[in-house]
Scaffold this active site. Structure first.
Site, PDB file in Angstrom:
ATOM      1  CG  ASP A 199     -18.728  24.606  -1.413  1.00 53.00           C
ATOM      2  OD1 ASP A 199     -19.915  24.889  -1.696  1.00 53.00           O
ATOM      3  OD2 ASP A 199     -18.084  25.156  -0.505  1.00 53.00           O
ATOM      4  CD  GLU A 234     -25.424  16.884  24.153  1.00 53.47           C
ATOM      5  OE1 GLU A 234     -26.501  17.513  24.189  1.00 53.47           O
ATOM      6  OE2 GLU A 234     -24.357  17.354  24.579  1.00 53.47           O
ATOM      7  CD  GLU A 235     -28.983  19.678  24.843  1.00 57.64           C
ATOM      8  OE1 GLU A 235     -28.812  20.405  23.869  1.00 57.64           O
ATOM      9  OE2 GLU A 235     -28.340  19.837  25.910  1.00 57.64           O
ATOM     10  CG  HIS A 239     -29.370  24.672  26.673  1.00 66.34           C
ATOM     11  ND1 HIS A 239     -28.853  23.939  27.723  1.00 66.34           N
ATOM     12  CD2 HIS A 239     -28.953  24.021  25.554  1.00 66.34           C
ATOM     13  CE1 HIS A 239     -28.169  22.912  27.266  1.00 66.34           C
ATOM     14  NE2 HIS A 239     -28.208  22.932  25.939  1.00 66.34           N
TER      15      HIS A 239
HETATM   16  N1  DTR Z   1     -23.578  21.830  22.935  1.00 58.28           N
HETATM   17  C1  DTR Z   1     -23.750  21.803  24.372  1.00 58.28           C
HETATM   18  C2  DTR Z   1     -22.619  21.069  25.071  1.00 58.28           C
HETATM   19  C3  DTR Z   1     -21.316  21.776  24.930  1.00 58.28           C
HETATM   20  C4  DTR Z   1     -20.304  21.403  24.144  1.00 58.28           C
HETATM   21  N2  DTR Z   1     -19.245  22.250  24.276  1.00 58.28           N
HETATM   22  C5  DTR Z   1     -19.604  23.203  25.181  1.00 58.28           C
HETATM   23  C6  DTR Z   1     -18.897  24.276  25.700  1.00 58.28           C
HETATM   24  C7  DTR Z   1     -19.533  25.112  26.618  1.00 58.28           C
HETATM   25  C8  DTR Z   1     -20.831  24.874  27.024  1.00 58.28           C
HETATM   26  C9  DTR Z   1     -21.563  23.740  26.520  1.00 58.28           C
HETATM   27  C10 DTR Z   1     -20.908  22.938  25.602  1.00 58.28           C
HETATM   28  C11 DTR Z   1     -25.031  21.123  24.695  1.00 58.28           C
HETATM   29  O1  DTR Z   1     -25.427  20.215  23.959  1.00 58.28           O
HETATM   30  O2  DTR Z   1     -25.669  21.540  25.684  1.00 58.28           O
HETATM   31 ZN    ZN Z   2     -27.448  21.732  24.578  1.00 51.73          ZN
HETATM   32 ZN    ZN Z   3     -25.264  20.445  21.937  1.00 53.33          ZN
END
Ligand code: DTR
Ligand code: ZN
Ligand code: ZN
Length: 317
Positions: free
Chosen positions: A43, A171-172, A287
């Site tokens: 767990d 990533e963004e 965001h």
């Molecule tokens: N986590 C979001 C990217 C993301 C992944 N799946 C979805 C579905 C709908 C909207 C956004 C996302 C990011 O890093 O912005």
């Molecule tokens: Zn994001």
């Molecule tokens: Zn994300």
């Protein structure tokens, strides 16, 4: 929340039978004999996952309010996660890249042992947007992957396959860090990855339970886990190509993952099966500056963290 031992054994058995019968595209996911019992995943204490989120929020607060690419808060996030992994006995490496004129970093942690030609990899992006601390997006995935890695170390787990964990930068900005990593592997390196599991937003405050519908064996592993809890799941389609599994998938690596929802609104049908509020976004702080530790549903974070551990154990036998 943890399913009963019989529920876990049932789920584990279902995975073995399914992989043997379907020859799933991660066909070596099941022990060859079919009789071997899968070591049971521990767990994952959700309190420990939340403690990492508190640390990440403190890091953002001490560094201009965010943990974004190229900012001090991201470097401090990398330092925090790396220190935990080094102390636990992982072999860590920090991969540097440049994006939008700023230096970015991926953190990769290998658990010593296992077949280097069969790597089971789990990852999440560690960067936030500039507008806030990014606790659900994506402290949640980063903290759950970290705690799963620490659980591997605590248990002394020594699976047949090699375990690797990663925290992606930028990533963004467009999957920059994960794309850089996949490209840097080369064809031979990519061929050694038997599966990549991605976790990006897994603690949304109005949560859904979405499973990536990419590799069928990985998908079934997650669906069996939630079935063992009696929780219905839906396939994740909104995020196709929108998170760090995409570079792996585009390179032919089997991928899967979990998602609890972003700015899309929960339907009445989804609220009927999952609870929460219909007509409201899964994460109203997506965001935004309000993506803080208050923006987390503990039950979703707990269930998804345990599902990650379950899949890592199941897929690495
Ligand atoms: N986590 C979001 C990217 C993301 C992944 N799946 C979805 C579905 C709908 C909207 C956004 C996302 C990011 O890093 O912005
Ligand atoms: Zn994001
Ligand atoms: Zn994300």
């Amino acid at each position: 929340m943890k399913p009963s031992a019989s529920g876990r054994a049932l789920a584990a058995g279902a995975v073995v039978v399914a992989a043997l019968l379907t020859g799933g595209s991660m066909a070596d996911a099941a022990p060859a004999s079919g009789t071997a019992t899968a070591a049971a995943a521990p767990d994952i204490p959700v309190a420990d996952v939340k403690a990492h989120l508190t640390q990440l929020q403190s890091i953002a607060a001490a560094n201009g309010g965010n943990r974004a690419h190229g900012r001090p808060g991201y470097q401090a996030s990398i330092d925090y996660v790396k220190a935990k992994l080094d102390a636990a006995g992982f072999t860590t490496s920090v991969q540097q890249f440049t994006s939008s004129g700023r230096t970015g970093y991926n953190l990769v942690a290998d658990w010593p042992g296992g077949d280097p030609n069969r790597v089971v990899m789990s990852g999440s992006h560690l960067d936030s947007v500039t507008s806030g601390p990014g606790i659900n997006d994506n402290g949640s995935g980063s903290a759950a992957v970290l705690e799963t890695a620490l659980a591997v170390a605590r248990s002394g787990y020594q699976p047949a396959k090699h375990l690797r964990f990663a925290w992606w930068g930028a990533e963004e900005l467009g999957l920059v860090g994960s794309r850089y990593y996949v490209n840097s592997l080369g064809a031979a390196g990519r061929a050694k990855i038997s599966g990549y599991l991605n976790f990006d937003m897994i603690g949304s405050p109005n949560p859904g339970y979405f499973v990536y519908d990419d590799d069928p064996t990985i998908e079934k592993t997650f669906k069996d886990y939630f079935a063992g809890l009696g929780i219905p799941t839906e396939i994740e389609t909104e995020g196709d190509g929108r998170s760090d599994h995409a570079p792996f998938k585009n390179a032919g690596v089997p991928v899967g993952g979990l998602f609890s929802g972003a700015d899309y609104r929960k339907t009445a049908a989804q609220a009927a099966k999952w609870g929460g509020t219909a007509g409201q976004a899964f994460d109203r702080c997506y965001h935004s500056s309000c993506d803080t530790t208050a923006n987390i549903d503990e039950t979703a974070l707990n269930r998804n963290s345990d599902a990650i551990a379950y899949a890592v154990w199941q897929l690495s036998q």
